[in-house]
Scaffold this motif. Structure first.
Motif: not given
Lengths: 143, 389
Positions: A42-63
């Motif tokens: 999304r265009p903005a970070c909910y944690a810090c409010g920054s609008r400097a958000v990059d789009v990166e592939p995420q691992s599909r593995e998790g717990r």
């Protein structure tokens, strides 16, 4: 990265995110300032409010972070019940809710899972909004 | 700055009724204005908390209820925030009176939830969750809260039996509340043996579907005195949104509720220990545990002891009494009206109108009303007696 020129090919929009997911690529937003992972991007970070958000592939593995079983489904999913849903913490740090392709009794917090993607069924297309019709469905499978 | 007070309250019956939403409102309004001048002589604006148009295929609830109250030509609007809509309406009324814009504002809430059965309510409520990833995964309100409950039981010493005890306590309170949807006591076995809805939550962990309307008249202290109304001060209000997706939040530290409560405390000039009674958003039993911690009543991981007498709880607990009305669980949870039913309970408790469920010596109340799953949006209010310092 600015959001002023967003169009439906941009993975910070839902059409862009689901297009990539249909090809098997789970994309996340990653805040350039605080490293928070945002699923979907999304265009903005909910944690810090920054609008400097990059789009990166995420691992599909998790717990599995938490999970339950739906006994009283919405009408659109009545035929599927009961089904298992979980919040999964992915290896790259993002958290995502989705169905789990396993019986509730066979799941535990901490279990390893992998995100898989499939095309929507005819029944799912039936209850989709027009613009959602071809969006893929994500499912977690136990590893 | 004018000090807003609650001058009067009213409610319809709660549960399965044969009245549509506007008629439920008329019943609530008539109670609130019994012995007062007509609404048209007092009310300058109104806000209506209402969750969903899917129950009655009706939006424009501000216009509709203003007209039904005999109030044409006042500013009137529907406020939406799922189950927090009622407290959002109250908050708007408080701000209007505080900033001097109006001397009397009606905060209303209404929901006709039984119009399409349980599946209709399930569907309408699921619209509160993120559409793209969560609704399309088949998530429901009970299953969202079950994800919180599962995690809470994993991280703390709480058990399913403790959650059941919260339901038992709230039913016992409701048994003394003539307004309650379920004014009857239950036992722990009834909860533990009830049908699975979304494990670990069972039927009796869940607030019911039901119809209802509530009205709270917010005025200046001067106007309430002129009207000779028993008044309760609205000393603080706070609100906070949080992520739409519960997966992206801290699932056991309910940050939005903590911020809403702390903001309301700060405005009121009190801390959590000063609160005598609290009506918290126990849509599911686990909520009362989580919100007791978020409100600062209980140390982290001990909120589940809310059903115990104050002397029996862990060190660090305050002596607050939670959900004297019976809570959402047993008093009832007609979504858009719930935040105002919480205010109604506090008004009755703080003005000596709570009958044999009165909490002795209660002077200060906290209300916490949530919408969406948990703290997707939370509204807090601190209410005090007119005499409180």
């Amino acid at each position: 990265m600015t959001a002023g020129n967003l169009d439906a090919t941009d993975s910070r929009t839902l059409p862009g995110f689901f297009d990539a997911l249909a090809d098997g690529d789970l994309l996340g937003g990653v805040c350039a300032d605080c490293e928070q992972v945002l699923l979907p991007p999304r265009p903005a970070c909910y944690a810090c409010g920054s609008r400097a958000v990059d789009v990166e592939p995420q691992s599909r593995e998790g717990r599995v972070f938490s999970y339950t079983e739906v006994h009283t489904p919405p009408p659109a999913f009545a035929a599927d019940a009961p089904y298992t849903v979980a919040v999964v913490e992915l290896t790259d740090g993002g958290r995502l809710l989705g169905r789990v392709a396993a019986d509730y009794a066979d799941v535990a917090i901490g279990d390893s899972v992998e995100l898989t993607v499939r095309e929507p069924t005819a029944a799912e297309r039936e209850v989709a909004l027009d613009y959602e019709t071809d969006w893929p469905v994500h499912i977690f499978e136990l590893r | 700055m004018p000090e807003p007070v609650i001058a009067s309250v009213g409610a319809s019956s709660l549960g399965r009724t044969d009245l549509p939403g506007r008629d439920l409102f008329s019943v609530a309004l008539a109670e609130a204005f019994d012995g007062l001048p007509d609404p048209a002589e007092l009310v300058e604006a109104m806000y209506v908390g209402n969750q969903s148009e899917s129950y009655e295929h009706q939006i424009m609830y501000g216009t509709l209820l203003a007209e039904w109250a005999g109030l044409r030509h006042v500013p009137a609007e529907r406020v939406e925030g799922c189950a927090a809509a009622g407290a959002l309406a109250l908050r708007h009324a408080v701000k209007d009176v505080r900033n001097g814009e109006h001397e009397a504002v009606l905060a209303c809430g209404v929901e006709k939830m039984t119009s399409a059965g349980t599946s209709g309510a399930t569907d309408a409520l699921s619209a509160a969750f993120d559409r793209a990833l969560e609704q399309r995964s088949g998530i429901t309100a009970p299953s969202q809260y079950a994800l919180l409950a599962k995690r809470y039981l994993h991280e703390t010493d709480a058990t399913e039996r403790d959650l059941a005890e919260i339901a038992v306590k709230n039913h016992a309170n409701a048994a003394r509340n003539p307004r309650a949807q379920f004014p009857k006591e239950i036992d722990v076995a009834t909860v533990l043996e009830s049908a699975p809805i979304a494990p670990p939550l069972k039927l009796y962990d869940c607030a019911p579907v039901g119809d209802g309307a509530a009205v709270v008249l917010v005025t200046t202290a001067e106007l309430a005195a002129d009207l000779d109304c028993p008044q309760v001060r609205i000393a603080g209000t706070g609100a906070s949104a949080n992520n739409i997706a519960v997966a992206e939040r801290d699932m056991t530290d309910i940050a939005g509720a903590r911020i809403a409560a702390e903001t309301a405390y700060e405005e009121a000039g009190i801390d959590a220990a000063a609160v005598d009674i609290a009506e918290v958003h126990d849509a599911f039993t686990v909520c009362e545990a989580l919100l007791a911690e978020a409100a600062g009543f209980a140390p982290a991981g001990t909120g589940y002891q809310s059903y115990q007498a104050p002397a029996e709880r862990a060190d660090g607990w305050t002596d607050v009494q939670l959900s004297p009305s019976g809570g959402l669980k047993a008093r009832g949870h007609p979504i858009g009206a719930t935040g105002l039913l919480q205010a109604l309970e506090a008004y009755e408790q703080l003005t000596g109108g709570a009958g044999d469920r009165a909490v002795e010596g209660a002077e200060t109340a906290l209300l916490l009303n949530e919408g969406g799953v948990a703290d997707a949006v939370t509204v807090g209010h601190v209410l005090t007696t007119a005499e409180a310092p």
